[in-house]
Design a protein around this motif. Structure first.
Motif, PDB file in Angstrom:
ATOM      1  N   SER A  62       0.834  -1.247  -0.077  1.00 52.69           N
ATOM      2  CA  SER A  62      -0.015  -0.021  -0.005  1.00 52.69           C
ATOM      3  C   SER A  62       0.791   1.325  -0.077  1.00 52.69           C
ATOM      4  N   SER A  63       1.845   1.304   0.827  1.00 52.12           N
ATOM      5  CA  SER A  63       2.794   2.409   0.757  1.00 52.12           C
ATOM      6  C   SER A  63       3.642   2.803  -0.470  1.00 52.12           C
ATOM      7  N   ILE A  64       3.866   1.518  -1.137  1.00 48.67           N
ATOM      8  CA  ILE A  64       4.420   1.449  -2.366  1.00 48.67           C
ATOM      9  C   ILE A  64       3.332   2.122  -3.335  1.00 48.67           C
ATOM     10  N   PHE A  65       2.282   1.741  -3.396  1.00 47.33           N
ATOM     11  CA  PHE A  65       1.265   2.162  -4.091  1.00 47.33           C
ATOM     12  C   PHE A  65       0.955   3.640  -4.193  1.00 47.33           C
ATOM     13  N   VAL A  66       1.100   4.134  -2.855  1.00 51.04           N
ATOM     14  CA  VAL A  66       0.718   5.656  -2.531  1.00 51.04           C
ATOM     15  C   VAL A  66       2.077   6.383  -3.141  1.00 51.04           C
ATOM     16  N   ILE A  67       3.243   6.075  -2.935  1.00 54.56           N
ATOM     17  CA  ILE A  67       4.496   6.608  -3.594  1.00 54.56           C
ATOM     18  C   ILE A  67       4.348   6.486  -5.187  1.00 54.56           C
ATOM     19  N   PHE A  68       3.654   5.472  -5.747  1.00 61.02           N
ATOM     20  CA  PHE A  68       3.422   5.457  -7.196  1.00 61.02           C
ATOM     21  C   PHE A  68       2.389   6.372  -7.573  1.00 61.02           C
ATOM     22  N   ILE A  69       1.328   6.648  -6.893  1.00 57.70           N
ATOM     23  CA  ILE A  69       0.273   7.538  -7.371  1.00 57.70           C
ATOM     24  C   ILE A  69       0.801   8.866  -6.997  1.00 57.70           C
ATOM     25  N   CYS A  70       1.703   9.239  -6.265  1.00 61.95           N
ATOM     26  CA  CYS A  70       2.167  10.702  -5.894  1.00 61.95           C
ATOM     27  C   CYS A  70       3.162  11.077  -7.004  1.00 61.95           C
ATOM     28  N   SER A  71       3.791   9.995  -7.256  1.00 59.84           N
ATOM     29  CA  SER A  71       5.182  10.463  -8.346  1.00 59.84           C
ATOM     30  C   SER A  71       4.412  10.490  -9.748  1.00 59.84           C
ATOM     31  N   LEU A  72       3.392   9.867  -9.935  1.00 63.67           N
ATOM     32  CA  LEU A  72       2.940   9.730 -11.129  1.00 63.67           C
ATOM     33  C   LEU A  72       2.554  11.143 -11.929  1.00 63.67           C
ATOM     34  N   TRP A  73       1.908  11.843 -11.100  1.00 66.26           N
ATOM     35  CA  TRP A  73       1.103  13.151 -11.929  1.00 66.26           C
ATOM     36  C   TRP A  73       2.294  14.169 -12.439  1.00 66.26           C
ATOM     37  N   PRO A  74       3.292  14.612 -11.563  1.00 64.80           N
ATOM     38  CA  PRO A  74       4.180  15.496 -12.224  1.00 64.80           C
ATOM     39  C   PRO A  74       4.946  14.995 -13.599  1.00 64.80           C
ATOM     40  N   MET A  75       5.269  13.617 -13.567  1.00 67.63           N
ATOM     41  CA  MET A  75       5.805  13.052 -14.410  1.00 67.63           C
ATOM     42  C   MET A  75       5.243  12.947 -15.680  1.00 67.63           C
ATOM     43  N   LEU A  76       3.751  12.581 -15.481  1.00 63.98           N
ATOM     44  CA  LEU A  76       2.709  12.522 -16.637  1.00 63.98           C
ATOM     45  C   LEU A  76       2.690  13.795 -17.377  1.00 63.98           C
ATOM     46  N   ILE A  77       2.214  14.917 -16.536  1.00 61.82           N
ATOM     47  CA  ILE A  77       2.043  16.266 -17.074  1.00 61.82           C
ATOM     48  C   ILE A  77       3.105  16.514 -17.666  1.00 61.82           C
ATOM     49  N   LEU A  98       8.930  13.112   0.398  1.00 56.60           N
ATOM     50  CA  LEU A  98       8.160  13.640   1.388  1.00 56.60           C
ATOM     51  C   LEU A  98       7.063  12.899   1.918  1.00 56.60           C
ATOM     52  N   VAL A  99       6.350  12.037   0.757  1.00 58.22           N
ATOM     53  CA  VAL A  99       5.144  11.326   1.158  1.00 58.22           C
ATOM     54  C   VAL A  99       5.558   9.872   2.035  1.00 58.22           C
ATOM     55  N   ILE A 100       6.910   9.414   1.761  1.00 58.09           N
ATOM     56  CA  ILE A 100       7.214   7.960   2.153  1.00 58.09           C
ATOM     57  C   ILE A 100       7.070   7.966   3.668  1.00 58.09           C
ATOM     58  N   VAL A 101       7.718   9.372   4.117  1.00 58.19           N
ATOM     59  CA  VAL A 101       7.949   9.436   5.703  1.00 58.19           C
ATOM     60  C   VAL A 101       6.430   9.334   6.346  1.00 58.19           C
ATOM     61  N   ALA A 102       5.474  10.338   5.842  1.00 63.82           N
ATOM     62  CA  ALA A 102       4.216  10.263   6.259  1.00 63.82           C
ATOM     63  C   ALA A 102       3.332   8.852   6.248  1.00 63.82           C
ATOM     64  N   ALA A 103       3.573   8.066   4.906  1.00 62.30           N
ATOM     65  CA  ALA A 103       2.997   7.058   4.885  1.00 62.30           C
ATOM     66  C   ALA A 103       3.605   5.909   6.006  1.00 62.30           C
ATOM     67  N   GLU A 104       4.975   5.814   6.126  1.00 65.45           N
ATOM     68  CA  GLU A 104       5.218   5.057   7.095  1.00 65.45           C
ATOM     69  C   GLU A 104       4.715   5.136   8.505  1.00 65.45           C
ATOM     70  N   MET A 105       4.856   6.756   8.791  1.00 68.19           N
ATOM     71  CA  MET A 105       4.342   6.699  10.016  1.00 68.19           C
ATOM     72  C   MET A 105       2.616   6.247  10.434  1.00 68.19           C
ATOM     73  N   LEU A 106       2.072   6.336   9.272  1.00 67.43           N
ATOM     74  CA  LEU A 106       0.655   5.917   9.228  1.00 67.43           C
ATOM     75  C   LEU A 106       0.619   4.477   9.494  1.00 67.43           C
ATOM     76  N   VAL A 107       1.465   3.551   8.832  1.00 64.27           N
ATOM     77  CA  VAL A 107       1.099   2.013   8.586  1.00 64.27           C
ATOM     78  C   VAL A 107       2.234   1.374   9.723  1.00 64.27           C
ATOM     79  N   GLY A 108       3.443   2.074   9.928  1.00 64.25           N
ATOM     80  CA  GLY A 108       4.308   1.526  10.928  1.00 64.25           C
ATOM     81  C   GLY A 108       4.970   0.406  10.194  1.00 64.25           C
ATOM     82  N   GLY A 109       5.697  -0.185  11.157  1.00 65.17           N
ATOM     83  CA  GLY A 109       6.490  -1.571  10.777  1.00 65.17           C
ATOM     84  C   GLY A 109       7.769  -1.328  10.633  1.00 65.17           C
TER      85      GLY A 109
END
Lengths: 459, 280
Positions: free
Chosen positions: B153-168, B221-232
């Protein structure tokens, strides 16, 4: 006992005539002669291995003379090695030691870093899981919602939950309805109301109007106890004060930042607030309801039915750990085992104050209450009924509730009874009992009347 | 010569700022507040903040000591919930690179398509416009629910956040290749594939790499927040775990480390950008 003799020794006879080594007229004479022999061995695993080996050797050599001649010719170690390739003696011994074969040995159990999880956590460093042949990784988790999702995802096989959570999940309140079970309560008592230092003169709850409180989760004993306490003082918990759900680790930071006035929280959060000079302990939850359940060990019904032996071994480990934690003389040792960064990540003295019950209250007094937190695994069905009445009282569930039915389905009292006996504890003979909360008696047979008797409610 | 001296002077000023900041920080936290008279037995049960009136904020020296202790042993592993900062960083960087790599695989071809075809550009535009401003963390509950694995899930979140700037940026870079160059390619009868790789790609490369640089920044930026959320595991979990212990020293340490890694990632792509840029 012939069964515990080394069958790889040609001097011993495995048949029961005369004594086992053949040198004495009877077994009693032999025992006297061989006081240091294997018969006196108290080592359980060795005894188990001997009995497995004996069974194997008897099967291979039905006539004992053959076995003895064979061993004389090839030697014991060669024979052992040869037979071990045919029959894995060590593996068979393991299986026997555990009673039944475990379907799954590597398990992940989630926990929240609070002292309620003591039995679940301590069972890892103190070897209660490995004693049952389980390889359990206890994983620290950020919050209750995450622990719920990860357990529903099956990332965790079982988890530390708040005791109302399995009820809520089973009924589909706050998540999809998934049959859940709660085979053991972890701790009783062990929570407290902590207030910010600036309120040290406002000890009467009637003066708390407008306060902002934090509880760990909506479906928690903390929420129900705080609401109960406030309502008894005449405050409406929904309109007179604000109660929000804040993960325990963030509570002290929020109290320091003046975002909240106090919280009813699990330890070590309360003691940590005192330790850092941020707040003081107003009262222990024990003073609201002595012996209330708090956190629980929970697993999905699917886990229980798919891996019955694993489940049984896991539960046994937890119950044995709980039995160990019940003894006050063990508490210091437990505090040291669970305080390091891998588990609670708190100063040892904080955890020790919680577990031993000799603590600083934040106002300059040292208090002593050995029952500040206690451990009792038995999941009383009447606890479940009380929780359900509060869920209904505060509008979390609506309509008719099958109190006794849900309680029986989720709180697995019978499993706990059996395993508590095996762990050397005395389980109660009934599954329901009456108790009183702030002096008001609760009769589990009359839940609806109980709800109706409160002036402040959401129905 | 003049440039060297400018660089030198800038360095001195930077150092000066650091020293002044460090000193101010040190002074601000070193004083001890009012201490109350306490029973020594009671004081033993309390923390230093409460007993000596020591500030809850660590000083710069505490942080330096902590950083040193982490540097001495970055890869220790004491169980599933207590690993060295090096291992945590490796987990985070691994997740970022995976999610980012997947986003690249999707964004670059799709961006090309959008850039080259005005029809697709218009057709996909509303979706991109709606999806782009969504905070990547808002996807987290949905990801957890559908993927049923917190790490993926956290990899997916990274995927979705890095997608848009590259795409545009890819789409923009491809669509704004100068018409003259395309016309020259057409007159020379260059095939569509050759045209895409030898004319459009080099021409659009600076814009594409800029998009990639923005993306890696956001992903970190996002990975830090995502990992704070899901832990591990991961540096975000490390921050959360230390916050749980109210260890501000460790939190500051990890802030510095996160900044450092982010800078390295950014500089790496800055180099790529310099390599593909061309004077017009």
């Amino acid at each position: 006992m012939a069964i515990f003799r080394n069958p790889f020794d040609h001097r011993f006879r495995l048949s029961s005539k005369g004594c086992s080594c053949g040198q004495h007229g009877s077994e009693a004479e032999h025992a006297a002669a061989a006081a240091d022999g294997l018969a006196a061995s108290s080592d359980e695993t060795l005894r188990l291995r001997r009995s497995v080996e004996n069974a194997v050797m008897r099967a291979l050599f039905p006539v004992d003379e053959q076995r003895r001649n064979f061993l004389k010719v090839v030697g014991a170690s060669t024979a052992y090695a040869a037979i071990n390739t045919l029959f894995p003696i060590a593996a068979a011994t393991d299986v026997l030691a555990q009673g039944a074969p475990l379907e799954k040995k590597d398990l992940k159990v989630g926990f929240i870093p609070i002292t309620c999880a003591t039995p679940i956590i301590m069972a890892a460093p103190m070897g209660f899981y490995s004693k049952q042949g389980l390889n359990v990784e206890v994983i620290k988790t950020a919050g209750w919602a995450v622990i719920r999702d990860k357990t529903l995802n099956k990332e965790y096989d079982a988890a530390h939950m708040l005791s109302p959570m399995p009820l809520a999940i089973s009924m589909g309140v706050g998540s999809n309805a998934i049959p859940y079970t709660m085979p053991a309560v972890e701790n009783i008592n062990g929570q407290a109301i902590t207030l910010a230092m600036k309120h040290k003169d406002k000890r009467d709850p009637k003066s708390w109007k407008g306060f902002k409180f934090a509880v760990p989760f909506d479906y928690s004993m903390h929420n129900y106890l705080l609401r109960y306490y406030l309502a008894e003082a005449g405050l409406d918990p929904d309109t007179d004060v604000q109660i929000r759900s804040v993960p325990p680790p963030e509570m002290v930071a929020n109290l320091r930042a003046d975002n909240i006035d106090g919280f009813l929280a699990p330890d070590p959060v309360n003691q940590r607030a005192v330790f850092d000079g941020v707040g003081f302990i107003h009262m222990l939850s024990k003073e609201i309801w002595d012996g209330h359940p708090c956190c629980a060990f929970a697993a999905s019904k699917e886990f229980v039915t798919t891996y019955p032996n694993t489940y049984s071994a896991l539960l046994k480990a937890i119950i044995e750990a709980t039995a160990f934690a019940t003894k006050t003389e063990n508490r210091k040792q437990i505090a040291e085992a669970i305080a390091p960064p891998n588990y609670l990540n708190q100063p040892v003295t904080v955890v020790e104050q919680v577990l031993t019950g000799t603590y600083a209250d934040g106002l300059g007094q040292i208090k002593r209450d050995a029952k500040r937190i206690d451990f009792d695994p038995f999941p009383w069905e009447s606890f479940a009924v009380w929780i359900l009445t509060q869920m209904k009282r505060w509008g979390q569930i609506k309509g008719d509730v099958d109190y006794a039915g849900v309680a029986k389905q989720v709180f697995l009292a019978t499993d706990a009874t059996r395993l508590m006996k095996e762990a050397g504890l005395t389980p109660p003979t009934t599954t329901t009992k009456t108790f009183s909360v702030m002096g008001k008696v609760f009769d589990p047979a009359k839940p609806e009347e109980y709800i109706a008797s409160f002036p402040i409610k959401r129905i | 010569m003049r440039q060297t001296s400018l660089r030198l002077r800038a360095g001195i000023v930077s150092l000066g700022i650091l020293l002044i900041f460090g000193l101010a920080w040190h002074l601000a936290v070193s004083g001890s507040g009012p201490t109350q008279q306490m029973d020594p037995e009671y004081a033993k049960l309390m923390g230093q903040t409460a007993v000596q009136g020591k500030s809850a904020m660590p000083g710069p020296l505490d942080v330096l000591v902590k950083i040193w202790s982490h540097l001495k042993e970055p890869f220790y592993d004491r169980g599933p919930n207590d690993k060295g900062i090096g291992i945590q960083l490796a987990y985070s960087i691994g997740r970022v690179l995976l999610g980012y790599g997947l986003a690249m695989l999707v964004a670059l071809p799709l961006g090309f398509l959008i850039g080259m075809s005005p029809l697709m550009a218009r057709a996909l535009d509303p979706f991109i416009q709606i999806m782009k401003p969504v905070s990547p963390l808002a996807w987290m509950p949905l990801a957890l629910y559908t993927i049923k694995d917190s790490s993926i899930s956290s990899i997916f979140v990274i995927f979705i956040c890095s997608l848009w700037p590259m795409l545009i940026n890819t789409a923009f870079g491809v669509s704004s290749v100068r018409k003259e160059w395309l016309n020259v390619a057409r007159t020379l009868e260059v095939g569509p594939f050759r045209r895409a790789f030898t004319v459009i790609l080099p021409a659009a490369a600076p814009t594409i790499v800029t998009g990639m640089r923005i993306s890696i920044g956001i992903a970190w930026l996002v990975i830090v927040a995502a990992e704070m959320l899901v832990g591990g595991t991961g540096i975000g979990y490390f921050v959360w775990n230390e916050w749980n212990n109210l260890s501000i020293t460790n939190v500051i340490t990890s802030i510095l480390v996160i900044g450092l890694v982010g800078m390295i990632l950014d500089q790496a792509l800055a180099r790529v950008a310099r390599a593909v840029s061309f004077p017009e």
